[in-house]
Write a protein that holds these residues in place. Structure first.
Motif, PDB file in Angstrom:
ATOM      1  N   GLU A  49       0.818  -1.216   0.000  1.00  0.00           N
ATOM      2  CA  GLU A  49       0.000   0.000   0.000  1.00  0.00           C
ATOM      3  C   GLU A  49       0.850   1.263   0.000  1.00  0.00           C
ATOM      4  OE1 GLU A  49      -2.961   0.161   3.038  1.00  0.00           O
ATOM      5  OE2 GLU A  49      -3.396  -1.975   2.848  1.00  0.00           O
ATOM      6  N   TYR A  50       2.129   1.136   0.339  1.00  0.00           N
ATOM      7  CA  TYR A  50       3.010   2.285   0.492  1.00  0.00           C
ATOM      8  C   TYR A  50       4.230   2.141  -0.402  1.00  0.00           C
ATOM      9  CZ  TYR A  50       0.162   2.359   4.687  1.00  0.00           C
ATOM     10  OH  TYR A  50      -0.885   2.348   5.555  1.00  0.00           O
ATOM     11  N   SER A  51       4.012   2.056  -1.680  1.00  0.00           N
ATOM     12  CA  SER A  51       5.114   1.736  -2.588  1.00  0.00           C
ATOM     13  C   SER A  51       6.010   2.927  -2.948  1.00  0.00           C
ATOM     14  CB  SER A  51       4.566   1.106  -3.860  1.00  0.00           C
ATOM     15  OG  SER A  51       3.676   2.010  -4.482  1.00  0.00           O
ATOM     16  N   ASP A  52       5.467   4.126  -3.050  1.00  0.00           N
ATOM     17  CA  ASP A  52       6.285   5.269  -3.470  1.00  0.00           C
ATOM     18  C   ASP A  52       7.014   5.872  -2.272  1.00  0.00           C
ATOM     19  OD1 ASP A  52       3.800   6.042  -2.514  1.00  0.00           O
ATOM     20  OD2 ASP A  52       3.790   7.912  -3.646  1.00  0.00           O
ATOM     21  N   GLU A  53       8.286   5.542  -2.137  1.00  0.00           N
ATOM     22  CA  GLU A  53       9.083   5.985  -1.001  1.00  0.00           C
ATOM     23  C   GLU A  53       9.812   7.280  -1.336  1.00  0.00           C
ATOM     24  OE1 GLU A  53      11.530   2.613  -0.568  1.00  0.00           O
ATOM     25  OE2 GLU A  53       9.896   1.342   0.071  1.00  0.00           O
ATOM     26  N   ASP A  54       9.920   8.133  -0.349  1.00  0.00           N
ATOM     27  CA  ASP A  54      10.571   9.418  -0.563  1.00  0.00           C
ATOM     28  C   ASP A  54      11.743   9.626   0.394  1.00  0.00           C
ATOM     29  OD1 ASP A  54      10.790  12.021  -1.741  1.00  0.00           O
ATOM     30  OD2 ASP A  54       9.878  12.848   0.065  1.00  0.00           O
ATOM     31  N   ARG A  55      11.600   9.224   1.620  1.00  0.00           N
ATOM     32  CA  ARG A  55      12.597   9.497   2.649  1.00  0.00           C
ATOM     33  C   ARG A  55      12.714   8.276   3.546  1.00  0.00           C
ATOM     34  NH1 ARG A  55      11.617  14.716   6.440  1.00  0.00           N
ATOM     35  NH2 ARG A  55      13.295  15.719   5.372  1.00  0.00           N
ATOM     36  N   GLU A  56      13.892   8.078   4.146  1.00  0.00           N
ATOM     37  CA  GLU A  56      14.032   6.964   5.075  1.00  0.00           C
ATOM     38  C   GLU A  56      14.911   7.364   6.251  1.00  0.00           C
ATOM     39  OE1 GLU A  56      15.577   3.817   2.630  1.00  0.00           O
ATOM     40  OE2 GLU A  56      17.622   4.253   3.221  1.00  0.00           O
ATOM     41  N   PHE A  57      14.642   6.751   7.384  1.00  0.00           N
ATOM     42  CA  PHE A  57      15.402   6.966   8.602  1.00  0.00           C
ATOM     43  C   PHE A  57      16.016   5.633   8.997  1.00  0.00           C
ATOM     44  CE2 PHE A  57      12.282  10.322   8.678  1.00  0.00           C
ATOM     45  CZ  PHE A  57      12.989  11.404   9.144  1.00  0.00           C
ATOM     46  N   ASN A  58      17.279   5.658   9.401  1.00  0.00           N
ATOM     47  CA  ASN A  58      17.901   4.411   9.837  1.00  0.00           C
ATOM     48  C   ASN A  58      17.609   4.163  11.312  1.00  0.00           C
ATOM     49  OD1 ASN A  58      19.768   5.827  11.389  1.00  0.00           O
ATOM     50  ND2 ASN A  58      21.289   5.844   9.779  1.00  0.00           N
ATOM     51  N   ARG A  59      17.970   2.985  11.759  1.00  0.00           N
ATOM     52  CA  ARG A  59      17.662   2.544  13.122  1.00  0.00           C
ATOM     53  C   ARG A  59      18.293   3.449  14.179  1.00  0.00           C
ATOM     54  NH1 ARG A  59      18.699  -3.655  14.715  1.00  0.00           N
ATOM     55  NH2 ARG A  59      19.777  -3.159  16.626  1.00  0.00           N
ATOM     56  N   TYR A  60      19.525   3.874  13.969  1.00  0.00           N
ATOM     57  CA  TYR A  60      20.183   4.722  14.956  1.00  0.00           C
ATOM     58  C   TYR A  60      19.484   6.076  15.072  1.00  0.00           C
ATOM     59  CZ  TYR A  60      23.600   7.153  17.723  1.00  0.00           C
ATOM     60  OH  TYR A  60      24.196   7.873  18.729  1.00  0.00           O
ATOM     61  N   THR A  61      19.002   6.612  13.966  1.00  0.00           N
ATOM     62  CA  THR A  61      18.294   7.898  13.993  1.00  0.00           C
ATOM     63  C   THR A  61      17.053   7.812  14.868  1.00  0.00           C
ATOM     64  OG1 THR A  61      19.090   8.403  11.778  1.00  0.00           O
ATOM     65  CG2 THR A  61      17.211   9.656  12.549  1.00  0.00           C
ATOM     66  N   LEU A  62      16.352   6.684  14.800  1.00  0.00           N
ATOM     67  CA  LEU A  62      15.131   6.525  15.581  1.00  0.00           C
ATOM     68  C   LEU A  62      15.402   6.179  17.044  1.00  0.00           C
ATOM     69  CD1 LEU A  62      12.908   4.543  13.092  1.00  0.00           C
ATOM     70  CD2 LEU A  62      12.686   6.926  13.762  1.00  0.00           C
ATOM     71  N   LEU A  63      16.381   5.326  17.305  1.00  0.00           N
ATOM     72  CA  LEU A  63      16.569   4.815  18.658  1.00  0.00           C
ATOM     73  C   LEU A  63      17.795   5.355  19.371  1.00  0.00           C
ATOM     74  CD1 LEU A  63      15.643   1.109  17.903  1.00  0.00           C
ATOM     75  CD2 LEU A  63      14.161   2.925  18.770  1.00  0.00           C
ATOM     76  N   GLY A  64      18.751   5.913  18.628  1.00  0.00           N
ATOM     77  CA  GLY A  64      19.940   6.490  19.237  1.00  0.00           C
ATOM     78  C   GLY A  64      20.706   5.520  20.099  1.00  0.00           C
ATOM     79  N   GLU A  65      21.059   5.971  21.271  1.00  0.00           N
ATOM     80  CA  GLU A  65      21.860   5.153  22.185  1.00  0.00           C
ATOM     81  C   GLU A  65      21.073   3.994  22.786  1.00  0.00           C
ATOM     82  OE1 GLU A  65      21.922   7.295  26.372  1.00  0.00           O
ATOM     83  OE2 GLU A  65      22.295   8.715  24.746  1.00  0.00           O
ATOM     84  N   TYR A  66      19.782   3.934  22.534  1.00  0.00           N
ATOM     85  CA  TYR A  66      18.935   2.901  23.134  1.00  0.00           C
ATOM     86  C   TYR A  66      18.754   1.677  22.232  1.00  0.00           C
ATOM     87  CZ  TYR A  66      18.038   6.753  26.225  1.00  0.00           C
ATOM     88  OH  TYR A  66      18.206   7.803  27.086  1.00  0.00           O
ATOM     89  N   ILE A  67      19.563   1.550  21.185  1.00  0.00           N
ATOM     90  CA  ILE A  67      19.496   0.383  20.314  1.00  0.00           C
ATOM     91  C   ILE A  67      19.925  -0.842  21.116  1.00  0.00           C
ATOM     92  CG2 ILE A  67      20.478  -0.759  18.292  1.00  0.00           C
ATOM     93  CD1 ILE A  67      20.802   1.943  16.998  1.00  0.00           C
ATOM     94  N   PRO A  68      19.066  -1.847  21.183  1.00  0.00           N
ATOM     95  CA  PRO A  68      19.470  -3.067  21.915  1.00  0.00           C
ATOM     96  C   PRO A  68      20.544  -3.821  21.126  1.00  0.00           C
ATOM     97  CG  PRO A  68      17.312  -3.341  20.929  1.00  0.00           C
ATOM     98  CD  PRO A  68      17.730  -1.925  20.669  1.00  0.00           C
ATOM     99  N   PHE A  69      21.449  -4.397  21.846  1.00  0.00           N
ATOM    100  CA  PHE A  69      22.492  -5.201  21.192  1.00  0.00           C
ATOM    101  C   PHE A  69      21.875  -6.492  20.686  1.00  0.00           C
ATOM    102  CE2 PHE A  69      24.821  -2.580  24.248  1.00  0.00           C
ATOM    103  CZ  PHE A  69      25.707  -1.980  23.382  1.00  0.00           C
ATOM    104  N   SER A  70      22.284  -6.914  19.492  1.00  0.00           N
ATOM    105  CA  SER A  70      21.717  -8.149  18.950  1.00  0.00           C
ATOM    106  C   SER A  70      22.776  -9.191  18.747  1.00  0.00           C
ATOM    107  CB  SER A  70      21.009  -7.887  17.645  1.00  0.00           C
ATOM    108  OG  SER A  70      21.745  -7.058  16.784  1.00  0.00           O
TER     109      SER A  70
END
Length: 70
Positions: A49-70
């Motif tokens: 339903e959302y095929s036309d993409e314009d912008r993207e954010f990476n994981r660090y941008t959204l979660l910053g220092e709170y990214i869980p270790f995997s």
């Protein structure tokens, strides 16, 4: 499934620009708020339903220092 990038449609990107201009909040912060609000939705979004993409954010941008270790 790992969240690595959050992609926005052209419509969502335009709304983000509008909100950033009206609230003086950064797009990163607005995206974090929107992502958190979307977690309360009952349904899983269909990527088709959302095929036309314009912008993207990476994981660090959204979660910053709170990214869980995997």
């Amino acid at each position: 499934m790992k969240l690595t990038k959050l992609r926005l449609t052209k419509d969502a990107s335009n709304r983000l620009r509008f909100l950033a201009g009206k609230t003086s909040l950064t797009p990163n912060l607005l995206c974090r708020i929107g992502f958190c609000l979307s977690l309360s939705e009952d349904t899983i979004p269909d990527p088709e339903e959302y095929s036309d993409e314009d912008r993207e954010f990476n994981r660090y941008t959204l979660l910053g220092e709170y990214i869980p270790f995997s």
